[in-house]
Design a protein around this motif. Structure first.
Motif, PDB file in Angstrom:
ATOM      1  N   HIS A  31       0.820  -1.217   0.000  1.00 40.67           N
ATOM      2  CA  HIS A  31       0.000   0.000   0.000  1.00 40.67           C
ATOM      3  C   HIS A  31       0.853   1.266   0.000  1.00 40.67           C
ATOM      4  O   HIS A  31       0.395   2.311  -0.464  1.00 40.67           O
ATOM      5  N   GLY A  32       2.099   1.172   0.531  1.00 40.75           N
ATOM      6  CA  GLY A  32       2.943   2.353   0.652  1.00 40.75           C
ATOM      7  C   GLY A  32       3.160   3.101  -0.652  1.00 40.75           C
ATOM      8  O   GLY A  32       2.869   4.302  -0.743  1.00 40.75           O
ATOM      9  N   PRO A  33       3.673   2.431  -1.718  1.00 39.93           N
ATOM     10  CA  PRO A  33       3.874   3.139  -2.989  1.00 39.93           C
ATOM     11  C   PRO A  33       2.585   3.707  -3.570  1.00 39.93           C
ATOM     12  O   PRO A  33       2.588   4.794  -4.153  1.00 39.93           O
ATOM     13  N   VAL A  34       1.476   2.962  -3.411  1.00 33.46           N
ATOM     14  CA  VAL A  34       0.193   3.446  -3.929  1.00 33.46           C
ATOM     15  C   VAL A  34      -0.209   4.735  -3.227  1.00 33.46           C
ATOM     16  O   VAL A  34      -0.655   5.704  -3.858  1.00 33.46           O
ATOM     17  N   VAL A  35      -0.054   4.781  -1.915  1.00 35.70           N
ATOM     18  CA  VAL A  35      -0.414   5.973  -1.148  1.00 35.70           C
ATOM     19  C   VAL A  35       0.446   7.158  -1.555  1.00 35.70           C
ATOM     20  O   VAL A  35      -0.066   8.281  -1.740  1.00 35.70           O
ATOM     21  N   GLU A  36       1.753   6.936  -1.713  1.00 39.12           N
ATOM     22  CA  GLU A  36       2.644   8.028  -2.103  1.00 39.12           C
ATOM     23  C   GLU A  36       2.260   8.610  -3.459  1.00 39.12           C
ATOM     24  O   GLU A  36       2.270   9.828  -3.663  1.00 39.12           O
ATOM     25  N   VAL A  37       1.908   7.726  -4.400  1.00 41.31           N
ATOM     26  CA  VAL A  37       1.495   8.196  -5.730  1.00 41.31           C
ATOM     27  C   VAL A  37       0.225   9.032  -5.627  1.00 41.31           C
ATOM     28  O   VAL A  37       0.104  10.102  -6.235  1.00 41.31           O
ATOM     29  N   LEU A  38      -0.749   8.556  -4.839  1.00 46.27           N
ATOM     30  CA  LEU A  38      -2.013   9.278  -4.705  1.00 46.27           C
ATOM     31  C   LEU A  38      -1.818  10.627  -4.023  1.00 46.27           C
ATOM     32  O   LEU A  38      -2.489  11.603  -4.377  1.00 46.27           O
ATOM     33  N   VAL A  39      -0.921  10.688  -3.038  1.00 48.74           N
ATOM     34  CA  VAL A  39      -0.640  11.965  -2.380  1.00 48.74           C
ATOM     35  C   VAL A  39      -0.054  12.951  -3.383  1.00 48.74           C
ATOM     36  O   VAL A  39      -0.431  14.133  -3.422  1.00 48.74           O
ATOM     37  N   LYS A  40       0.867  12.487  -4.230  1.00 49.35           N
ATOM     38  CA  LYS A  40       1.470  13.368  -5.238  1.00 49.35           C
ATOM     39  C   LYS A  40       0.445  13.794  -6.284  1.00 49.35           C
ATOM     40  O   LYS A  40       0.418  14.954  -6.709  1.00 49.35           O
ATOM     41  N   VAL A  41      -0.396  12.848  -6.711  1.00 47.50           N
ATOM     42  CA  VAL A  41      -1.430  13.182  -7.695  1.00 47.50           C
ATOM     43  C   VAL A  41      -2.383  14.225  -7.129  1.00 47.50           C
ATOM     44  O   VAL A  41      -2.866  15.115  -7.845  1.00 47.50           O
ATOM     45  N   GLY A  42      -2.667  14.138  -5.846  1.00 52.79           N
ATOM     46  CA  GLY A  42      -3.561  15.105  -5.206  1.00 52.79           C
ATOM     47  C   GLY A  42      -2.953  16.479  -5.046  1.00 52.79           C
ATOM     48  O   GLY A  42      -3.661  17.415  -4.641  1.00 52.79           O
ATOM     49  N   GLY A  43      -1.670  16.613  -5.353  1.00 51.72           N
ATOM     50  CA  GLY A  43      -1.024  17.920  -5.288  1.00 51.72           C
ATOM     51  C   GLY A  43      -0.988  18.523  -3.897  1.00 51.72           C
ATOM     52  O   GLY A  43      -1.002  19.743  -3.734  1.00 51.72           O
TER      53      GLY A  43
END
Length: 214
Positions: A111-123
């Motif tokens: 879940h860690g990489p997925v969460v990091e990607v979503l945080v970045k996508v959310g700006g």
């Protein structure tokens, strides 16, 4: 009864079910908009039901009745059944936060990489904790979609599909904590199952297309 009379009667039932579905949603959500958050985290299932307003509970019961009635139609309507399932899913997962009970955080593998990607996508609009709590609910909803695709691919009857998805909605909500411990692996596994079922369903069409092209 003539076929035309039977169709007219069924259309009246469908109209009534749509109206009852809207009433159920209104009964469920209206009291929750005015409820004072409990500030207690977490709640047991019994404590949660005790905290729900009576009208909200009545709306939940009516949702169950409408879903059962919609599944029992001579010709089940996928849009009606799907809308009922989505309203049920949203109601179950939104009621606890409105009462002040936050969803379980995602944990476990991958879940860690997925969460990091979503945080970045959310700006930066959403914090890491927000994403961790939203991820299991979002993946549960996607898993329901994948289950629907897999059932369609194996040509399951509409009533069977509606029943299975209804059970998954309820059990998924009841098992939020175990699911949150491994949401990404479960999702990836269901992607594989749905993809394999879809490949089997579409294989004859692909062969026919290739044969016609040759």
């Amino acid at each position: 009864m003539s076929p035309s009379r039977a169709r007219e009667r069924e259309e009246r039932w469908i109209t009534l079910l749509w109206l009852l579905l809207g009433l159920a949603a209104g009964l469920f959500w209206s009291p929750l908009a005015r409820v004072v958050p409990l500030g207690q985290d977490p709640l047991t299932g019994r404590e949660l039901f005790d905290a729900l307003p009576p009208l909200t509970l009545a709306g939940g019961v009516l949702l169950i009745v409408v879903q059962c009635a919609a599944a029992s139609l001579v010709r089940p309507r996928p849009v009606l059944l799907g809308t009922g399932l989505l309203i049920s899913f949203a109601s179950l997962h939104a009621a606890p936060p409105l009462l002040g009970v936050r969803p379980e955080r995602a944990s476990g593998p991958w879940h860690g990489p997925v969460v990091e990607v979503l945080v970045k996508v959310g700006g930066g609009r959403f914090g890491r904790d927000d994403v961790l709590r939203a991820l299991p609910v979002a993946l549960q909803l996607l898993c329901l979609g994948l289950a629907a695709v897999a059932l369609w691919a194996v040509r399951a009857d509409g009533r069977v599909t509606a029943g299975v998805l209804w059970v998954l909605v309820i059990t998924g909500w009841a098992a939020q904590r175990p699911f949150a411990a491994a949401p990404v692996p479960v999702f990836v596994g269901l992607v594989g199952v749905a993809g394999a079922a879809l490949a089997v369903r579409l294989a004859p069409l692909v062969r026919r297309y290739r044969g016609g092209s040759g």
